[in-house]
Structure formats: structure tokens, C-alpha cells
Scaffold this motif. Structure first.
Motif, PDB file in Angstrom:
ATOM      1  N   ASN A  22     -37.584  43.046 118.246  1.00 46.53           N
ATOM      2  CA  ASN A  22     -38.686  43.850 117.702  1.00 46.53           C
ATOM      3  C   ASN A  22     -38.244  45.232 117.234  1.00 46.53           C
ATOM      4  OD1 ASN A  22     -40.393  41.742 118.211  1.00 46.53           O
ATOM      5  ND2 ASN A  22     -41.551  42.763 119.819  1.00 46.53           N
ATOM      6  N   VAL A  23     -37.316  45.850 117.918  1.00 52.49           N
ATOM      7  CA  VAL A  23     -36.851  47.184 117.545  1.00 52.49           C
ATOM      8  C   VAL A  23     -36.141  47.149 116.188  1.00 52.49           C
ATOM      9  CG1 VAL A  23     -35.312  49.073 118.221  1.00 52.49           C
ATOM     10  CG2 VAL A  23     -36.696  47.917 119.940  1.00 52.49           C
ATOM     11  N   VAL A  24     -35.495  46.035 115.868  1.00 53.64           N
ATOM     12  CA  VAL A  24     -34.756  45.914 114.610  1.00 53.64           C
ATOM     13  C   VAL A  24     -35.698  46.004 113.407  1.00 53.64           C
ATOM     14  CG1 VAL A  24     -33.332  44.325 113.244  1.00 53.64           C
ATOM     15  CG2 VAL A  24     -32.890  44.626 115.683  1.00 53.64           C
ATOM     16  N   PHE A  25     -36.947  45.616 113.586  1.00 53.42           N
ATOM     17  CA  PHE A  25     -37.888  45.679 112.471  1.00 53.42           C
ATOM     18  C   PHE A  25     -38.048  47.105 111.940  1.00 53.42           C
ATOM     19  CE2 PHE A  25     -39.162  41.482 113.984  1.00 53.42           C
ATOM     20  CZ  PHE A  25     -39.272  40.808 112.774  1.00 53.42           C
ATOM     21  N   LEU A  26     -37.898  48.109 112.795  1.00 51.27           N
ATOM     22  CA  LEU A  26     -37.935  49.496 112.316  1.00 51.27           C
ATOM     23  C   LEU A  26     -36.816  49.758 111.319  1.00 51.27           C
ATOM     24  CD1 LEU A  26     -38.801  51.442 115.572  1.00 51.27           C
ATOM     25  CD2 LEU A  26     -40.218  51.243 113.519  1.00 51.27           C
ATOM     26  N   ARG A  27     -35.638  49.215 111.591  1.00 49.68           N
ATOM     27  CA  ARG A  27     -34.524  49.373 110.648  1.00 49.68           C
ATOM     28  C   ARG A  27     -34.814  48.636 109.346  1.00 49.68           C
ATOM     29  NH1 ARG A  27     -30.032  46.758 112.779  1.00 49.68           N
ATOM     30  NH2 ARG A  27     -30.216  45.155 111.217  1.00 49.68           N
ATOM     31  N   TYR A  28     -35.410  47.440 109.435  1.00 47.64           N
ATOM     32  CA  TYR A  28     -35.762  46.700 108.223  1.00 47.64           C
ATOM     33  C   TYR A  28     -36.736  47.510 107.361  1.00 47.64           C
ATOM     34  CZ  TYR A  28     -33.874  42.343 110.304  1.00 47.64           C
ATOM     35  OH  TYR A  28     -33.077  41.362 110.849  1.00 47.64           O
ATOM     36  N   LEU A  29     -37.739  48.123 108.008  1.00 50.81           N
ATOM     37  CA  LEU A  29     -38.698  48.936 107.260  1.00 50.81           C
ATOM     38  C   LEU A  29     -38.002  50.131 106.617  1.00 50.81           C
ATOM     39  CD1 LEU A  29     -41.741  48.955 109.711  1.00 50.81           C
ATOM     40  CD2 LEU A  29     -41.227  47.321 107.882  1.00 50.81           C
ATOM     41  N   GLU A  30     -37.069  50.732 107.350  1.00 53.19           N
ATOM     42  CA  GLU A  30     -36.313  51.864 106.809  1.00 53.19           C
ATOM     43  C   GLU A  30     -35.506  51.434 105.576  1.00 53.19           C
ATOM     44  OE1 GLU A  30     -33.169  55.176 108.425  1.00 53.19           O
ATOM     45  OE2 GLU A  30     -32.921  53.102 109.109  1.00 53.19           O
ATOM     46  N   GLU A  31     -34.835  50.292 105.656  1.00 55.70           N
ATOM     47  CA  GLU A  31     -34.045  49.809 104.524  1.00 55.70           C
ATOM     48  C   GLU A  31     -34.930  49.583 103.302  1.00 55.70           C
ATOM     49  OE1 GLU A  31     -31.579  46.432 105.495  1.00 55.70           O
ATOM     50  OE2 GLU A  31     -30.938  47.359 107.365  1.00 55.70           O
ATOM     51  N   ALA A  32     -36.103  48.980 103.507  1.00 54.18           N
ATOM     52  CA  ALA A  32     -37.025  48.733 102.390  1.00 54.18           C
ATOM     53  C   ALA A  32     -37.538  50.050 101.809  1.00 54.18           C
ATOM     54  CB  ALA A  32     -38.186  47.858 102.856  1.00 54.18           C
ATOM     55  N   ARG A  33     -37.870  50.996 102.676  1.00 52.74           N
ATOM     56  CA  ARG A  33     -38.383  52.296 102.241  1.00 52.74           C
ATOM     57  C   ARG A  33     -37.330  53.060 101.437  1.00 52.74           C
ATOM     58  NH1 ARG A  33     -39.373  53.853 106.880  1.00 52.74           N
ATOM     59  NH2 ARG A  33     -37.729  55.374 107.165  1.00 52.74           N
ATOM     60  N   ILE A  34     -36.087  53.043 101.889  1.00 57.43           N
ATOM     61  CA  ILE A  34     -35.005  53.715 101.169  1.00 57.43           C
ATOM     62  C   ILE A  34     -34.777  53.052  99.818  1.00 57.43           C
ATOM     63  CG2 ILE A  34     -32.498  54.090 101.188  1.00 57.43           C
ATOM     64  CD1 ILE A  34     -32.803  54.649 104.219  1.00 57.43           C
ATOM     65  N   ASP A  35     -34.800  51.727  99.783  1.00 58.69           N
ATOM     66  CA  ASP A  35     -34.640  51.002  98.520  1.00 58.69           C
ATOM     67  C   ASP A  35     -35.737  51.390  97.527  1.00 58.69           C
ATOM     68  OD1 ASP A  35     -33.235  48.749  97.052  1.00 58.69           O
ATOM     69  OD2 ASP A  35     -35.301  47.975  97.080  1.00 58.69           O
ATOM     70  N   PHE A  36     -36.926  51.632  98.029  1.00 56.85           N
ATOM     71  CA  PHE A  36     -38.083  51.986  97.205  1.00 56.85           C
ATOM     72  C   PHE A  36     -38.045  53.441  96.739  1.00 56.85           C
ATOM     73  CE2 PHE A  36     -42.561  53.620  97.384  1.00 56.85           C
ATOM     74  CZ  PHE A  36     -43.005  53.037  96.204  1.00 56.85           C
ATOM     75  N   LEU A  37     -37.757  54.371  97.626  1.00 61.50           N
ATOM     76  CA  LEU A  37     -37.901  55.800  97.330  1.00 61.50           C
ATOM     77  C   LEU A  37     -36.685  56.468  96.711  1.00 61.50           C
ATOM     78  CD1 LEU A  37     -39.795  57.135 100.459  1.00 61.50           C
ATOM     79  CD2 LEU A  37     -40.699  56.754  98.164  1.00 61.50           C
ATOM     80  N   PHE A  38     -35.506  56.080  97.109  1.00 62.17           N
ATOM     81  CA  PHE A  38     -34.325  56.840  96.712  1.00 62.17           C
ATOM     82  C   PHE A  38     -33.637  56.226  95.512  1.00 62.17           C
ATOM     83  CE2 PHE A  38     -35.063  58.017 101.110  1.00 62.17           C
ATOM     84  CZ  PHE A  38     -35.185  59.383 100.940  1.00 62.17           C
ATOM     85  N   ARG A  39     -34.230  56.537  94.367  1.00 63.65           N
ATOM     86  CA  ARG A  39     -33.685  56.123  93.084  1.00 63.65           C
ATOM     87  C   ARG A  39     -33.280  57.386  92.337  1.00 63.65           C
ATOM     88  NH1 ARG A  39     -38.309  51.733  91.484  1.00 63.65           N
ATOM     89  NH2 ARG A  39     -38.480  50.854  93.552  1.00 63.65           N
ATOM     90  N   PRO A  40     -32.261  57.306  91.505  1.00 65.78           N
ATOM     91  CA  PRO A  40     -31.770  58.519  90.838  1.00 65.78           C
ATOM     92  C   PRO A  40     -32.836  59.281  90.046  1.00 65.78           C
ATOM     93  CG  PRO A  40     -30.254  56.698  90.487  1.00 65.78           C
ATOM     94  CD  PRO A  40     -31.465  56.141  91.191  1.00 65.78           C
ATOM     95  N   GLU A  41     -33.830  58.601  89.502  1.00 69.97           N
ATOM     96  CA  GLU A  41     -34.818  59.268  88.656  1.00 69.97           C
ATOM     97  C   GLU A  41     -36.009  59.852  89.424  1.00 69.97           C
ATOM     98  OE1 GLU A  41     -36.073  54.940  88.970  1.00 69.97           O
ATOM     99  OE2 GLU A  41     -34.181  55.996  88.723  1.00 69.97           O
ATOM    100  N   LYS A  42     -36.016  59.756  90.739  1.00 75.61           N
ATOM    101  CA  LYS A  42     -37.160  60.222  91.525  1.00 75.61           C
ATOM    102  C   LYS A  42     -36.815  61.460  92.342  1.00 75.61           C
ATOM    103  CE  LYS A  42     -39.694  57.078  89.988  1.00 75.61           C
ATOM    104  NZ  LYS A  42     -39.899  57.495  88.646  1.00 75.61           N
ATOM    105  N   ASP A  43     -37.806  62.348  92.520  1.00 73.50           N
ATOM    106  CA  ASP A  43     -37.607  63.573  93.294  1.00 73.50           C
ATOM    107  C   ASP A  43     -37.465  63.321  94.789  1.00 73.50           C
ATOM    108  OD1 ASP A  43     -37.545  65.305  91.207  1.00 73.50           O
ATOM    109  OD2 ASP A  43     -39.642  65.872  91.337  1.00 73.50           O
ATOM    110  N   PHE A  44     -37.777  62.132  95.259  1.00 73.71           N
ATOM    111  CA  PHE A  44     -37.674  61.864  96.693  1.00 73.71           C
ATOM    112  C   PHE A  44     -36.226  61.954  97.171  1.00 73.71           C
ATOM    113  CE2 PHE A  44     -41.774  59.811  95.783  1.00 73.71           C
ATOM    114  CZ  PHE A  44     -42.538  60.490  96.699  1.00 73.71           C
ATOM    115  N   GLN A  45     -35.284  62.092  96.231  1.00 74.82           N
ATOM    116  CA  GLN A  45     -33.885  62.303  96.586  1.00 74.82           C
ATOM    117  C   GLN A  45     -33.742  63.564  97.434  1.00 74.82           C
ATOM    118  OE1 GLN A  45     -30.900  60.759  95.700  1.00 74.82           O
ATOM    119  NE2 GLN A  45     -31.783  59.081  94.560  1.00 74.82           N
TER     120      GLN A  45
END
Length: 137
Positions: A22-45
């Protein structure tokens, strides 16, 4: 619109019963969130911090060699925070439903910051239509 992240499972994700811990799911959510937010064209960098997680475990995910899908979308956008909803799933079989409140953060200034107009527009494009209808009702 929803963002799809294909999350690989690792042997180390398993607990003693052969399930993804169950604790690993937090890492999965983090990986998905990073894939979504941290793109070169976005200020979330510039950075963001998580201020809240809620996870509902629906069923056990057994380790296998192919990825699990994580769909994410935005449910709420405020002046200086937004909420990301997640489903960890295979087709119509949902293992986890979760939400995370994220705050954009200025690490140079050492404080949270407001969401920019460009970021707001980006986040709005990932609002789920069902969430919009429920909010209007």
C-alpha cells in the motif's frame, strides 16, 4: 481530459503476500504527477509541494511484468493550490482512487506562490467533464 501514465511495477514493490504494498502506491502517484506536471514548456518546473493525500484502496494489485495505468485529472483549481484525482487501474478494474492537493512553490523565495495564468489554463484543460457537471448541480 485525463492524463495517462503507464507505471512499471518492480519486484521491490511487493509485500510478503505478493501484492503491491500500500505504501508503494504513494510513489506511483508521485511518478504520475511528475510525468504530468514537469514538462519543459510548463512553469511547474519551478517546483511544487504536496500538502495532502487521500487514498482509497479498492483491491489488491498483484505484481506482474506489465505496467498498470494511472489516469489523473484536475478536480479543483484555487488561487495557490490545485487538486489532482487519480485512478490506478486496468481497463475497468480500479485498484486505487486517490486525490492530492498540490501547491506551486518558489524554492528561491522559500514560499508558496500563486498559480500563473498559463498554469491555470493548462490545469483547466485537464478538468474532468463529470466533475464540472457535479460542481454545477
Amino acid at each position: 481530459m485525463r492524463h495517462l501514465y503507464r507505471c512499471p511495477l518492480r519486484w521491490s514493490d511487493m509485500d510478503a503476500y505478493g501484492h503491491v504494498n500500500n505504501v508503494v502506491f504513494l510513489r506511483y502517484l508521485e511518478e504520475a504527477r511528475i510525468d504530468f506536471l514537469f514538462r519543459p514548456e510548463k512553469d511547474f518546473q519551478q517546483g511544487s509541494v504536496v500538502v495532502r493525500h487521500e487514498i482509497d484502496y479498492k483491491r489488491q494489485l498483484v505484481h506482474r511484468h506489465h505496467p498498470v495505468d494511472i489516469e489523473l485529472w484536475i478536480t479543483e483549481i484555487r488561487a495557490a493550490s490545485f487538486t489532482v484525482a487519480f485512478e490506478v487501474k486496468d481497463d475497468d478494474l480500479v485498484y486505487v482512487r486517490a486525490s492530492t492537493v498540490v501547491v506551486p512553490y518558489d524554492f528561491e523565495a522559500g514560499r508558496p506562490r500563486r498559480i500563473t495564468a498559463e498554469e491555470r489554463e493548462f490545469l483547466r484543460s485537464y478538468r474532468d467533464e463529470a466533475d464540472e457537471e457535479a460542481a454545477a448541480a
